[in-house]
Design a protein around this motif. Sequence first.
Motif, PDB file in Angstrom:
ATOM      1  N   ALA A 337      -4.755  -2.333  -9.280  1.00  0.00           N
ATOM      2  CA  ALA A 337      -3.597  -3.195  -9.013  1.00  0.00           C
ATOM      3  C   ALA A 337      -2.432  -2.403  -8.424  1.00  0.00           C
ATOM      4  N   GLN A 338      -2.275  -1.145  -8.814  1.00  0.00           N
ATOM      5  CA  GLN A 338      -1.199  -0.322  -8.271  1.00  0.00           C
ATOM      6  C   GLN A 338      -1.438  -0.039  -6.795  1.00  0.00           C
ATOM      7  N   LEU A 339      -2.668   0.306  -6.435  1.00  0.00           N
ATOM      8  CA  LEU A 339      -2.999   0.533  -5.027  1.00  0.00           C
ATOM      9  C   LEU A 339      -2.759  -0.735  -4.215  1.00  0.00           C
ATOM     10  N   GLU A 340      -3.212  -1.867  -4.724  1.00  0.00           N
ATOM     11  CA  GLU A 340      -3.022  -3.120  -4.006  1.00  0.00           C
ATOM     12  C   GLU A 340      -1.543  -3.471  -3.879  1.00  0.00           C
ATOM     13  N   GLY A 341      -0.753  -3.126  -4.891  1.00  0.00           N
ATOM     14  CA  GLY A 341       0.685  -3.355  -4.829  1.00  0.00           C
ATOM     15  C   GLY A 341       1.343  -2.501  -3.758  1.00  0.00           C
ATOM     16  N   TRP A 342       0.904  -1.246  -3.626  1.00  0.00           N
ATOM     17  CA  TRP A 342       1.453  -0.372  -2.582  1.00  0.00           C
ATOM     18  C   TRP A 342       1.102  -0.899  -1.193  1.00  0.00           C
ATOM     19  N   ILE A 343      -0.109  -1.415  -1.036  1.00  0.00           N
ATOM     20  CA  ILE A 343      -0.524  -1.968   0.250  1.00  0.00           C
ATOM     21  C   ILE A 343       0.370  -3.152   0.628  1.00  0.00           C
ATOM     22  N   GLU A 344       0.604  -4.042  -0.325  1.00  0.00           N
ATOM     23  CA  GLU A 344       1.437  -5.215  -0.064  1.00  0.00           C
ATOM     24  C   GLU A 344       2.886  -4.821   0.209  1.00  0.00           C
TER      25      GLU A 344
END
Length: 387
Positions: A337-344
């Motif tokens: 979820a942290q990686l996906e948050g950085w992408i967004e």
Amino acid sequence: MSEAASELPRIHWTEDGTERSAAWRSEAGNPPPRRVVVADDTTSADTAYRLACEGTALLWRGDFQNARQLLNAMARRTERKPKKASRPGQKAKGAPGSATEAFHLHRLAQSQRARTLGMLLLPFEADHSVPLRRAPDVREACEQAYGPAGEPYVASLRELLGMIGAYEWRRKGVEIPALEDRIHPWYGVFSPVRGEYVDLVAAEPLPSKTLAFDIGTGTGVLAAVLARRGVQRIVGTDQDPRALACARENIGQLGYAAQVEIVQADLFPEGRAPLVVCNPPWVPARPSSPVERAVYDPDSAMLRGFLDGLAAHLEPGGEGWLLLSDLAEHLGLRPRAQLEGWIEAAGLKVLGRSDIRPRHPRAADPSDPLHAARSAEVTSLWRLGVR
């Protein structure tokens, strides 16, 4: 690449009643040991190990091959397993309670082991030769790693053995099936021995063949794969002088110098491209040596820098290819979820993802301290676009 002799720290010791000193070299950046004793063929492994654990270095004056045997004996003494549990369900003393704890304990053990084994030292002459009985000719290996010496110095035997191994890697090269050729890694530049991420780049459909950026090119292996696939122009970037020289040499030997330009840059070169590729370090932890910078990335700094800057360097409709293992997720160091948050947060969206299972031996080795995480690991090529 080499450090001027005048800038090197000094190591001091007493020998035959005389105070002596020499230049000190450590690729890991370790300071010279404060306490040094002279050791030779009469020094026992138990004595050497005890002194090393206490922080006392041993400057070797005996036979070179005996020094190697002594180092092996010291290494065996560092391999102590946790005590077995006395009752069913009870955690063994010293055993980790989670994957994250296992990782930190493993890194701590690696650090302690490296520090202890790094206490066995060798003398070197100004031409990098080792003035000991039965010493091999290591001058070329040391020259490749250190550059010109200029004066006698002292360094650890363990570091020398690493240089010899790197010299052989560079001489023989690493077979890259996607290239049908070899890549020759330099000392201190991460070797592409784990080839699954290379296979992903070799197989993924290209969004364009006009221009690509290879961020953190290292040996230049991904730039070479893109060139072989017909991309007309590739710009590979890196900050490390060794990596830049290594990549240029590999690209030239493979015959892609007309297509690939290697430049020094902090992540991105100037301009935009329809394809931007990056294989950042996979684990958010502090490296303990130069070569570990390709594996460990404190606070995921390079990963986040790539994501934050990608949108500004992609042409309209372009793709960013992020090559990343999920090992950090299985170790509890970086949630998905942290990686996906950085992408967004970087204004990006996921266009697709291709996965591959690692093939390295440790993934199937149940005795590995991190086996649970490694056996579940997946390496992915994330296709990213601008939202």
